[in-house]
Motif scaffolding. Structure first.
Motif, PDB file in Angstrom:
ATOM      1  N   LYS A 155       0.827  -1.215   0.000  1.00 37.16           N
ATOM      2  CA  LYS A 155       0.000   0.000   0.000  1.00 37.16           C
ATOM      3  C   LYS A 155       0.856   1.258   0.000  1.00 37.16           C
ATOM      4  CE  LYS A 155      -4.165  -1.706   0.314  1.00 37.16           C
ATOM      5  NZ  LYS A 155      -4.770  -1.973  -0.973  1.00 37.16           N
ATOM      6  N   PHE A 156       0.301   2.298  -0.564  1.00 36.37           N
ATOM      7  CA  PHE A 156       0.910   3.615  -0.515  1.00 36.37           C
ATOM      8  C   PHE A 156       0.127   4.433   0.507  1.00 36.37           C
ATOM      9  CE2 PHE A 156       3.851   6.243  -3.109  1.00 36.37           C
ATOM     10  CZ  PHE A 156       3.707   7.429  -2.430  1.00 36.37           C
ATOM     11  N   VAL A 157       0.747   4.629   1.675  1.00 38.27           N
ATOM     12  CA  VAL A 157       0.046   5.292   2.772  1.00 38.27           C
ATOM     13  C   VAL A 157       0.644   6.682   2.985  1.00 38.27           C
ATOM     14  CG1 VAL A 157      -0.443   5.195   5.243  1.00 38.27           C
ATOM     15  CG2 VAL A 157      -0.492   3.107   3.873  1.00 38.27           C
ATOM     16  N   VAL A 158      -0.212   7.684   3.029  1.00 33.51           N
ATOM     17  CA  VAL A 158       0.268   9.051   3.196  1.00 33.51           C
ATOM     18  C   VAL A 158      -0.130   9.594   4.561  1.00 33.51           C
ATOM     19  CG1 VAL A 158       0.091  11.415   2.335  1.00 33.51           C
ATOM     20  CG2 VAL A 158       0.221   9.514   0.710  1.00 33.51           C
ATOM     21  N   LEU A 159       0.846  10.064   5.319  1.00 30.97           N
ATOM     22  CA  LEU A 159       0.573  10.742   6.586  1.00 30.97           C
ATOM     23  C   LEU A 159       0.525  12.236   6.317  1.00 30.97           C
ATOM     24  CD1 LEU A 159       3.134   9.086   9.077  1.00 30.97           C
ATOM     25  CD2 LEU A 159       0.877   8.254   8.397  1.00 30.97           C
ATOM     26  N   ILE A 160      -0.553  12.869   6.765  1.00 31.75           N
ATOM     27  CA  ILE A 160      -0.673  14.301   6.524  1.00 31.75           C
ATOM     28  C   ILE A 160      -1.250  14.958   7.770  1.00 31.75           C
ATOM     29  CG2 ILE A 160      -2.961  14.018   5.397  1.00 31.75           C
ATOM     30  CD1 ILE A 160      -2.133  16.362   3.536  1.00 31.75           C
ATOM     31  N   GLY A 161      -0.841  16.185   8.016  1.00 34.69           N
ATOM     32  CA  GLY A 161      -1.348  16.911   9.171  1.00 34.69           C
ATOM     33  C   GLY A 161      -0.518  18.153   9.382  1.00 34.69           C
TER      34      GLY A 161
END
Ligand SMILES: Nc1ncnc2c1ncn2[C@@H]1O[C@H](COP(=O)(O)OP(=O)(O)OP(=O)(O)O)[C@@H](O)[C@H]1O
Ligand SMILES: [Mg+2]
Length: 375
Positions: free
Chosen positions: A28-34
Motif C-alpha cells: 500500500k501507498f500510505v500518506v501521513l498528513i497533518g
C-alpha cells in the motif's frame, strides 16, 4: 506489514504521539498528513528505530522491531529524509551505494545496481555516476535521494516530504515516477506530506494526524465523501475551489508561480537559475513576457554552447491554454497530451501560470466534495 500498537512518545512531559494504533498492509501507498508538529516525522523515525517510543510496540512483518538487529531492520526499510540529505563530498554512485556498502555488497554488484537505478529514473549512468550532488539540478538530487532509499530493494520505504522544495513540473514528474516504481516493484510506502493535493494523488490510504493522534484513516475517495469531523472537513476544504464547477476557468486551477527566463539569456545563466529555483525546466518568454516555449536542463547539457543564448534550444510545441478558457479544456489537454503540464497565457500570450495533474486532482476533489455537500 507495519503495525503500531498503543505507541506513545513523550518529550519532557509533552506527549507528541498519543496512543497511536496504525496498521499498514503490504504493497500500500500510505500518506501521513497533518499540520506542522503533529508528529509525522516522529512516527516515521520510530518505524525505523531512529527514535524509540516511550511505550507501546511496533511490528514489521509480525516481528517486534526492538527485537530485530538494527542492521537487518534498516535493510528492510528505505528512508528518504525530510531534506534531500545527499552527502556533498560523495559522488552520485557513492551516495546511492551507502547502504549496499554497509551490507558489504561486492563492488560489481553495487555498480550494477547503481546503473539499474539511474536508468529507472531516466538518468544516463555514464553521465551521472561520477558527478557530485552540486552538479545536479534540484529535481535530479531529489531523484538520487529516492534511489538511495531503493538501493537494496527494501520492501518498506519511508519518505518524509521528499518533494517539498520542488517546482510544480518537477514535482509532478517525480510523483509519477515514484508511484510507478512503487506499483512496479510492489513496495509498501509510508509517505509524509503537508500537501493535500499530493496526498490525494498518491495515496491508497490517507492518515490525517493532529496533535499526535490519528483523526481519520481512509481511502482518498472515502475521506472526501465522509470526513470524520470538522477538522478533516476543513483540512480538505482549504483545497476547495469555486462553488460552481461549471464556471471554473483555467485561472482557477492553475498554479500562478512559474519560473520563466528570457530567450535572450545565456545557457550558463539559465542553468544557474534552474539550480537556484530547484527546477529542471524553465518557461521561456520574449521581452514582453510572451510564451516562446520550454527549455530543459537536458537540452542545454546536450546541445548548449557556452556563451550562446538559449533561443536555439527552446522546445516550442508545448501545450498552451488561455487563462479564461474553461478548466475542462486544460484537463482534456493534460489527459491526451504527452507532457504533464499545460501553460496558461492571457490574451496577449503572456505567461500567467501552469496547469498540472495535481491541479486537476484538486478540481476533481472539489467536485466529489461538493457533490456530497449538496446531498
Ligand atoms: N528531540 C525532540 N525533543 C523535544 N521535542 C521534540 C523533539 N523532536 C520533535 N519534538 C516535538 O514533537 C512534535 C512532533 O514533531 P515532528 O517532527 O514529528 O512533527 P512533524 O509532524 O513532522 O512536523 P513538520 O510537518 O513540521 O515536519 C513537535 O511538537 C516537535 O516540536
Ligand atoms: Mg516532519
Amino acid at each position: 506489514m507495519v503495525k503500531l500498537k498503543n505507541v506513545r512518545k513523550v518529550y519532557n512531559k509533552t506527549t507528541v504521539i498519543d496512543e497511536m494504533d496504525l496498521e499498514i498492509d503490504k504493497g500500500k501507498f500510505v500518506v501521513l498528513i497533518g499540520p506542522s508538529g503533529c508528529g509525522k516525522t516522529t512516527t516515521l523515525k520510530m518505524i525505523n528505530r531512529l527514535i524509540e517510543p516511550t511505550s507501546g510496540s511496533i511490528f514489521i512483518d509480525g516481528e517486534e522491531i526492538t527485537k530485530v538487529n538494527p542492521v537487518l531492520l534498516r535493510r528492510k526499510i528505505g528512508y528518504v529524509i525530510q531534506q534531500i540529505g545527499l552527502f556533498p563530498n560523495m559522488t552520485i554512485a557513492q551516495n546511492i551505494e551507502v547502504v549496499p556498502r554497509l551490507l558489504k555488497w561486492p563492488s560489481e554488484k553495487r555498480k550494477k545496481r547503481t546503473r539499474e537505478l539511474l536508468e529507472l529514473v531516466g538518468m544516463d549512468p555514464d553521465e551521472y555516476i561520477n558527478r557530485y550532488p552540486s552538479e545536479l539540478s534540484g529535481g535530479q538530487q531529489q531523484r538520487i535521494g529516492v534511489l538511495r532509499a531503493l538501493a537494496v530493494e527494501p520492501p518498506l520505504i519511508l519518505m518524509d516530504e521528499p518533494f517539498g522544495a520542488l517546482d510544480p513540473i518537477t514535482r509532478e514528474t517525480l510523483q509519477d515516477e515514484v508511484k510507478k516504481i512503487q506499483k512496479k516493484l510492489n513496495k509498501t510506502v509510508v509517505f509524509v506530506t503537508h500537501d493535500m493535493d499530493e496526498a490525494l494523488k498518491m495515496a491508497d490510504i490517507i492518515v490525517i494526524m493532529k496533535d499526535g493522534k490519528i483523526i481519520q484513516m481512509d481511502s482518498p475517495e472515502e475521506l472526501l465523501a465522509n470526513p470524520a469531523n470538522d477538522f478533516v472537513a476543513e483540512f480538505i476544504g482549504k483545497h476547495r475551489l469555486k462553488t460552481d464547477t461549471e464556471l471554473q476557468t483555467v485561472e482557477d486551477v492553475m498554479k500562478p508561480n512559474v519560473v520563466t527566463v528570457l530567450k535572450s539569456k545565456g545557457t550558463a545563466e539559465s542553468i544557474s537559475l534552474m539550480r537556484q529555483k530547484n527546477v529542471d525546466s524553465l518557461i521561456v518568454t520574449d521581452d514582453n513576457g510572451r510564451l516562446e516555449g520550454v527549455v530543459t536542463i537536458d537540452k542545454i547539457r546536450e546541445l548548449g554552447k557556452t556563451g550562446k543564448d538559449i533561443s536555439g534550444l527552446v522546445e516550442r510545441g508545448v501545450p498552451v491554454v488561455k487563462t479564461d478558457a474553461e478548466a475542462k479544456t486544460a484537463f482534456d489537454m493534460l489527459i491526451t497530451g504527452r507532457l504533464g503540464f499545460v501553460i496558461a497565457v492571457d490574451d496577449e500570450g503572456r505567461v500567467k501560470g501552469i496547469v498540472t495533474k495535481t491541479s486537476m486532482v484538486k478540481a476533481l476533489a472539489d467536485i466529489v466534495w461538493k457533490g456530497n455537500e449538496n446531498g
